[in-house]
Design an enzyme around this catalytic site. Structure first.
Site: not given
Ligand SMILES: NC(=O)c1ccc[n+]([C@@H]2O[C@H](COP(=O)([O-])OP(=O)(O)OC[C@H]3O[C@@H](n4cnc5c(N)ncnc54)[C@H](OP(=O)(O)O)[C@@H]3O)[C@@H](O)[C@H]2O)c1
Length: 275
Positions: A66, A87, A103, A128, A130, A132, A153, A156, A215, A239
């Site tokens: 992606k 996507n 998405d 998250g 990332g 998605a 996680r 930053a 998701m 999801g």
């Protein structure tokens, strides 16, 4: 002449997209073929070029391409631009390519239209930071929650992503900064489900009557769906509906016709044979 579409990913054999688009085409009376392309990890651009040279009209892009698709395409929709990921590739007349990201809108449509979640006045936690999560950020804000907390996680990345929204309702933090907070909706946009686990969040962060949304999806309840059920979620959703909704948005971009999604979600849930 039949128009050709495909999903490109690596791996791709497990993809439900061919079955979804075949169902959409059948339902809407559109003549098209939709296949799978196992993308080569070192020549994604070459694979796209070949597909277009052979007359392909559009691609869905999945893991791990992606971001590469975003880099490849100069012409991107505002929502692809914001997501930093593509996507959906649309082949325009003359072979020019346009990138989009469906998405996030797919997630919000599944929650709001299919499941009836009312975002108004709600506190939402998005786990998250990332691709998605990035894609979901704009559509989630448009849905109108009171607060949208991004927790990751790697803190930053959540803080950085929150800053891109430039919206007072959004804040980024670490997973371990959530104690004492309650949310009406917790969305898992991490890939931890693949490892059979759930993000490390406090046991009491789901408000009474709150919902969870993973998701990730699978034939069995996902680990985060089980987390939701065990922590009193009024609804613990996976999801699959998002997958079908993002596909419907791609289909509408390509064909100018919007398929009805509930029968297709039902078809997949029933475990009907896939192509
Ligand atoms: N249903 C659908 O239609 C649909 C569409 C798109 C994506 N998805 C799903 O959404 C998920 C995320 O996809 P993506 O493309 O955003 O992946 P990605 O860009 O690789 O991002 C992965 C995210 O998961 C976090 N993560 C990974 N392992 C973790 C762990 N052990 N503990 C806590 N956090 C962890 C990462 O945190 P760090 O930043 O700290 O590494 C990062 O925020 C996947 O499960 C994917 O299948 C579903």
């Amino acid at each position: 002449m039949t128009d050709h579409y495909a999903v490109i990913g690596n791996p791709v054999a497990h993809s439900k997209s061919p079955a979804i688009h075949a169902a959409f085409a059948h339902q809407t009376g559109q003549h098209l073929e939709y296949g799978r392309i196992l993308g080569s990890l070192d020549d994604f651009a070459g694979d796209v070029r070949r597909f277009v040279a052979e007359g392909g009209r559009g691609l869905n892009v999945t893991v791990p391409f992606k971001q590469q698709a975003w880099d490849l395409l100069g012409d991107r929709s505002p929502r692809a631009e914001a997501a930093g990921a593509v996507n959906t590739i649309i082949v325009l007349d003359g072979g020019l390519l346009r990138g989009d990201n469906t998405d996030g809108v797919g997630l919000v449509r599944d929650l709001a239209a299919n499941q009836g979640f009312d975002f108004d006045g709600k506190r939402v936690l998005l786990l998250g930071a990332g691709g998605a999560a990035r894609g979901a950020l704009g559509p989630l804000l448009e849905a109108g929650p009171t607060a949208l907390i991004l927790a990751n996680r790697t803190a930053a990345k959540a803080v950085e992503l929150a800053a891109t929204a430039a919206d007072a309702r959004v804040r980024g933090c670490a997973l371990d900064e959530l104690s004492g907070q309650r949310f009406d909706l917790i969305i898992n946009a991490t890939s931890i489900g693949l490892a059979g686990s759930t993000p490390a969040i406090p046991d009491d962060c789901l408000a009474e009557g709150g919902w969870t949304y993973d998701m990730f999806y699978g034939d069995e309840p996902t680990p985060f769906c089980r987390w939701g059920t065990e922590h009193g979620a009024a609804r613990a959703l996976d999801g699959l509906g998002m997958l079908v909704e993002q596909a419907a948005e791609s289909f509408a971009l390509w064909r100018g016709v919007r398929p009805r999604t509930p029968p297709v979600i039902e078809l997949l849930r029933s475990g009907a044979p896939e192509r």
